[in-house]
Design a protein around this motif. Structure first.
Motif, PDB file in Angstrom:
ATOM      1  N   LYS A  74      22.274  59.476  22.126  1.00 17.40           N
ATOM      2  CA  LYS A  74      23.567  60.109  21.888  1.00 17.40           C
ATOM      3  C   LYS A  74      23.718  61.319  22.795  1.00 17.40           C
ATOM      4  O   LYS A  74      22.826  62.157  22.886  1.00 17.40           O
ATOM      5  CB  LYS A  74      23.675  60.533  20.422  1.00 17.40           C
ATOM      6  CG  LYS A  74      25.052  61.031  20.072  1.00 17.40           C
ATOM      7  CD  LYS A  74      25.065  61.694  18.718  1.00 17.40           C
ATOM      8  CE  LYS A  74      26.393  62.409  18.541  1.00 17.40           C
ATOM      9  NZ  LYS A  74      26.290  63.482  17.554  1.00 17.40           N
ATOM     10  N   CYS A  75      24.861  61.371  23.468  1.00 17.42           N
ATOM     11  CA  CYS A  75      25.116  62.475  24.392  1.00 17.42           C
ATOM     12  C   CYS A  75      25.737  63.641  23.631  1.00 17.42           C
ATOM     13  O   CYS A  75      26.737  63.481  22.943  1.00 17.42           O
ATOM     14  CB  CYS A  75      26.047  62.012  25.503  1.00 17.42           C
ATOM     15  SG  CYS A  75      26.445  63.331  26.650  1.00 17.42           S
ATOM     16  N   GLU A  76      25.130  64.804  23.773  1.00 18.14           N
ATOM     17  CA  GLU A  76      25.663  66.000  23.103  1.00 18.14           C
ATOM     18  C   GLU A  76      26.820  66.596  23.896  1.00 18.14           C
ATOM     19  O   GLU A  76      27.569  67.415  23.388  1.00 18.14           O
ATOM     20  CB  GLU A  76      24.552  67.038  22.932  1.00 18.14           C
ATOM     21  CG  GLU A  76      23.510  66.596  21.925  1.00 18.14           C
ATOM     22  CD  GLU A  76      22.387  67.610  21.771  1.00 18.14           C
ATOM     23  OE1 GLU A  76      21.970  68.200  22.791  1.00 18.14           O
ATOM     24  OE2 GLU A  76      21.920  67.783  20.641  1.00 18.14           O
ATOM     25  N   ALA A  77      26.953  66.192  25.146  1.00 24.86           N
ATOM     26  CA  ALA A  77      28.020  66.743  25.981  1.00 24.86           C
ATOM     27  C   ALA A  77      29.328  65.991  25.779  1.00 24.86           C
ATOM     28  O   ALA A  77      30.372  66.597  25.595  1.00 24.86           O
ATOM     29  CB  ALA A  77      27.609  66.710  27.452  1.00 24.86           C
ATOM     30  N   CYS A  78      29.287  64.650  25.780  1.00 25.22           N
ATOM     31  CA  CYS A  78      30.546  63.894  25.687  1.00 25.22           C
ATOM     32  C   CYS A  78      30.631  63.013  24.448  1.00 25.22           C
ATOM     33  O   CYS A  78      31.670  62.426  24.176  1.00 25.22           O
ATOM     34  CB  CYS A  78      30.762  63.063  26.947  1.00 25.22           C
ATOM     35  SG  CYS A  78      29.785  61.546  27.012  1.00 25.22           S
ATOM     36  N   GLY A  79      29.543  62.901  23.684  1.00 27.40           N
ATOM     37  CA  GLY A  79      29.573  62.135  22.437  1.00 27.40           C
ATOM     38  C   GLY A  79      29.308  60.648  22.587  1.00 27.40           C
ATOM     39  O   GLY A  79      29.282  59.922  21.600  1.00 27.40           O
ATOM     40  N   TYR A  82      19.451  60.435  30.703  1.00 30.44           N
ATOM     41  CA  TYR A  82      20.792  60.726  31.203  1.00 30.44           C
ATOM     42  C   TYR A  82      21.851  59.899  30.487  1.00 30.44           C
ATOM     43  O   TYR A  82      21.655  58.713  30.225  1.00 30.44           O
ATOM     44  CB  TYR A  82      20.873  60.441  32.704  1.00 30.44           C
ATOM     45  CG  TYR A  82      20.085  61.404  33.542  1.00 30.44           C
ATOM     46  CD1 TYR A  82      20.321  62.771  33.453  1.00 30.44           C
ATOM     47  CD2 TYR A  82      19.110  60.953  34.413  1.00 30.44           C
ATOM     48  CE1 TYR A  82      19.589  63.667  34.212  1.00 30.44           C
ATOM     49  CE2 TYR A  82      18.372  61.843  35.182  1.00 30.44           C
ATOM     50  CZ  TYR A  82      18.619  63.198  35.080  1.00 30.44           C
ATOM     51  OH  TYR A  82      17.903  64.071  35.827  1.00 30.44           O
ATOM     52  N   CYS A  83      22.974  60.556  30.207  1.00 28.71           N
ATOM     53  CA  CYS A  83      24.116  59.863  29.612  1.00 28.71           C
ATOM     54  C   CYS A  83      24.731  58.963  30.685  1.00 28.71           C
ATOM     55  O   CYS A  83      24.952  59.401  31.807  1.00 28.71           O
ATOM     56  CB  CYS A  83      25.137  60.880  29.125  1.00 28.71           C
ATOM     57  SG  CYS A  83      26.662  60.123  28.572  1.00 28.71           S
ATOM     58  N   HIS A  84      25.004  57.711  30.311  1.00 28.96           N
ATOM     59  CA  HIS A  84      25.565  56.779  31.289  1.00 28.96           C
ATOM     60  C   HIS A  84      27.075  56.968  31.455  1.00 28.96           C
ATOM     61  O   HIS A  84      27.670  56.407  32.356  1.00 28.96           O
ATOM     62  CB  HIS A  84      25.247  55.339  30.894  1.00 28.96           C
ATOM     63  CG  HIS A  84      23.790  55.007  31.101  1.00 28.96           C
ATOM     64  ND1 HIS A  84      23.273  53.763  30.853  1.00 28.96           N
ATOM     65  CD2 HIS A  84      22.758  55.771  31.527  1.00 28.96           C
ATOM     66  CE1 HIS A  84      21.967  53.769  31.128  1.00 28.96           C
ATOM     67  NE2 HIS A  84      21.631  54.977  31.524  1.00 28.96           N
ATOM     68  N   GLU A  85      27.660  57.774  30.555  1.00 32.27           N
ATOM     69  CA  GLU A  85      29.103  58.030  30.659  1.00 32.27           C
ATOM     70  C   GLU A  85      29.383  59.234  31.543  1.00 32.27           C
ATOM     71  O   GLU A  85      30.183  59.160  32.446  1.00 32.27           O
ATOM     72  CB  GLU A  85      29.712  58.265  29.270  1.00 32.27           C
ATOM     73  CG  GLU A  85      29.656  57.049  28.356  1.00 32.27           C
ATOM     74  CD  GLU A  85      30.434  55.861  28.915  1.00 32.27           C
ATOM     75  OE1 GLU A  85      31.521  56.070  29.469  1.00 32.27           O
ATOM     76  OE2 GLU A  85      29.946  54.718  28.807  1.00 32.27           O
ATOM     77  N   CYS A  86      28.728  60.353  31.237  1.00 36.23           N
ATOM     78  CA  CYS A  86      29.043  61.582  31.966  1.00 36.23           C
ATOM     79  C   CYS A  86      27.917  62.032  32.900  1.00 36.23           C
ATOM     80  O   CYS A  86      28.106  62.955  33.666  1.00 36.23           O
ATOM     81  CB  CYS A  86      29.428  62.701  30.995  1.00 36.23           C
ATOM     82  SG  CYS A  86      28.049  63.363  30.046  1.00 36.23           S
ATOM     83  N   GLY A  87      26.762  61.388  32.808  1.00 39.00           N
ATOM     84  CA  GLY A  87      25.678  61.695  33.729  1.00 39.00           C
ATOM     85  C   GLY A  87      24.852  62.917  33.392  1.00 39.00           C
ATOM     86  O   GLY A  87      23.946  63.282  34.132  1.00 39.00           O
TER      87      GLY A  87
HETATM   88 ZN   LIG Z   1      27.805  62.132  28.114  1.00 39.59          ZN
END
Ligand SMILES: [Zn+2]
Length: 144
Positions: free
Chosen positions: A131-136, A110-115
């Motif tokens: 690396k988050c593909e949703a928020c970068g 899980y991305c710690h920025e956007c979840g």
């Molecule tokens: Zn994210």
């Protein structure tokens, strides 16, 4: 000639607008999470088998070997992956196994920025990052 260029510009504007619209959407942590499948756990004698282990790794989009390494360390037992199943040399209940897999997802998926769970592992030099593909967003991944 003008018409073609004009269309390209419009197209770009549309994409930009879409991007902005998406960025402005309120992001609630925990949204868009995948349905975490429960580990199917079987205890036989002193061994614990996670029957659907390779499927779990596939849904987490992580290397099954990486997930198994995490479990060996966390549970402090050796084990093996055999034909898509994980065999642990110890007795562990399904709630213990599922709890560990959830912790793994928290730390490595899980991305710690956007979840969101839409992350990939990228390697730069010798450092692994999530690396988050949703928020970068990027963050270093702990070496296990
Ligand atoms: Zn994210």
């Amino acid at each position: 000639m003008f018409g073609v260029n004009h269309r390209v510009i419009l197209d770009m504007d549309y994409k930009e607008l879409l991007k902005k619209a998406r960025a402005n959407l309120p992001v609630k942590k925990g949204d868009a999470r995948f349905e975490m499948p429960r580990a199917s756990v079987l205890i036989t004698g002193r061994l614990t088998t996670v029957k659907n282990f390779s499927d779990l790794a596939k849904i987490l989009r992580r290397d099954a070997k990486h997930v198994s390494k995490y479990l060996f360390k966390e549970l402090a037992v050796p084990g093996d992956i055999k034909g898509g199943e994980l065999v642990l040399q110890g007795k562990f209940s399904s709630s213990v196994i599922n709890g560990k897999i959830e912790n793994y997802a928290e730390e490595f998926v899980y991305c710690h920025e956007c979840g969101k769970p839409d992350t990939v592992v990228v390697k730069t030099d010798r450092i692994e990052q999530i690396k988050c593909e949703a928020c970068g967003a990027r963050r270093p991944a702990r070496h296990i």
